[in-house]
Design a protein around this motif. Structure first.
Motif, PDB file in Angstrom:
ATOM      1  N   PHE A  58       9.199  -7.112  -4.359  1.00  0.00           N
ATOM      2  CA  PHE A  58       8.112  -7.906  -3.789  1.00  0.00           C
ATOM      3  C   PHE A  58       7.720  -7.356  -2.423  1.00  0.00           C
ATOM      4  N   ALA A  59       6.454  -7.513  -2.078  1.00  0.00           N
ATOM      5  CA  ALA A  59       5.952  -7.078  -0.774  1.00  0.00           C
ATOM      6  C   ALA A  59       4.895  -8.066  -0.292  1.00  0.00           C
ATOM      7  N   VAL A  60       4.661  -8.057   1.012  1.00  0.00           N
ATOM      8  CA  VAL A  60       3.585  -8.867   1.587  1.00  0.00           C
ATOM      9  C   VAL A  60       2.261  -8.238   1.149  1.00  0.00           C
ATOM     10  N   PRO A  61       1.297  -9.014   0.665  1.00  0.00           N
ATOM     11  CA  PRO A  61       0.015  -8.450   0.218  1.00  0.00           C
ATOM     12  C   PRO A  61      -0.723  -7.748   1.364  1.00  0.00           C
ATOM     13  N   ALA A  62      -1.522  -6.768   1.004  1.00  0.00           N
ATOM     14  CA  ALA A  62      -2.334  -6.046   1.986  1.00  0.00           C
ATOM     15  C   ALA A  62      -3.354  -7.001   2.610  1.00  0.00           C
ATOM     16  N   ALA A  63      -3.926  -6.593   3.719  1.00  0.00           N
ATOM     17  CA  ALA A  63      -4.905  -7.427   4.426  1.00  0.00           C
ATOM     18  C   ALA A  63      -6.093  -7.765   3.517  1.00  0.00           C
ATOM     19  N   PHE A  64      -6.545  -9.000   3.628  1.00  0.00           N
ATOM     20  CA  PHE A  64      -7.709  -9.527   2.914  1.00  0.00           C
ATOM     21  C   PHE A  64      -7.523  -9.555   1.389  1.00  0.00           C
ATOM     22  N   ARG A  65      -6.257  -9.650   0.928  1.00  0.00           N
ATOM     23  CA  ARG A  65      -5.973  -9.690  -0.510  1.00  0.00           C
ATOM     24  C   ARG A  65      -4.956 -10.775  -0.822  1.00  0.00           C
ATOM     25  N   PHE A  66      -5.082 -11.372  -1.991  1.00  0.00           N
ATOM     26  CA  PHE A  66      -4.077 -12.303  -2.477  1.00  0.00           C
ATOM     27  C   PHE A  66      -3.036 -11.520  -3.272  1.00  0.00           C
ATOM     28  N   GLY A  67      -1.811 -12.048  -3.352  1.00  0.00           N
ATOM     29  CA  GLY A  67      -0.722 -11.353  -4.037  1.00  0.00           C
ATOM     30  C   GLY A  67      -0.889 -11.296  -5.550  1.00  0.00           C
ATOM     31  N   THR A  68      -0.154 -10.384  -6.163  1.00  0.00           N
ATOM     32  CA  THR A  68      -0.268 -10.144  -7.597  1.00  0.00           C
ATOM     33  C   THR A  68       0.880 -10.741  -8.417  1.00  0.00           C
TER      34      THR A  68
END
Length: 145
Positions: A58-68
């Motif tokens: 798991f990782a923190v989502p990139a800027a301006f994106r919701f997680g997958t």
């Protein structure tokens, strides 16, 4: 004599991994899921209280994106519990009766653990830090008249 046993056996509760960091630039964003970047499931032989699932998946989502990461993709520890009671009734007189009870909750004192910390970005991510109470016993005397 009377006796009774209640046995409870449950598979683990499913849970979702979230992100503790909000970089979506949305207000209010709701719950933010983490990004899934690998296989989150650990083999049972590798699971421990300090690492219940593969935290590197798991990782923190990139800027301006919701997680997958999907909802409810992981399963917590199961539960096994036995409660028992033993009751003995004694006649004292014609209209007087005594009942002695012994009740045991979590009879075998099995450790039933809670869910692991499930927010990417917190220090305890992936660790289990809670459990249900251990064995509890209660004795009672009941008089019927």
């Amino acid at each position: 004599w009377k006796s009774g046993v209640i046995a409870s056996m449950q598979s683990g509760a499913v849970f979702t991994v979230f992100s503790a960091v909000n970089n979506t630039n949305a207000f209010p964003p709701g719950t933010l899921r983490a990004d899934l970047v690998g296989n989150p499931v650990l083999p049972a032989s590798e699971r421990s209280l300090g690492r219940w699932f593969n935290t590197s998946a798991f990782a923190v989502p990139a800027a301006f994106r919701f997680g997958t990461a999907g909802r409810s993709i992981l399963e917590g520890p199961g539960l096994v519990n036995f409660d028992a009671s033993f009751i003995k009734s004694f006649p004292i007189r014609e209209a007087l009766r005594a009942e002695v009870r012994a009740e045991f909750f979590n009879l075998f004192n099995k450790a039933n653990f809670g869910l692991p910390a499930r927010s990417v970005g917190v220090p305890a991510f992936g660790t289990i830090t809670s459990a249900q109470p251990g064995r509890s016993t209660q004795l009672a005397l009941r008089l019927e008249f």
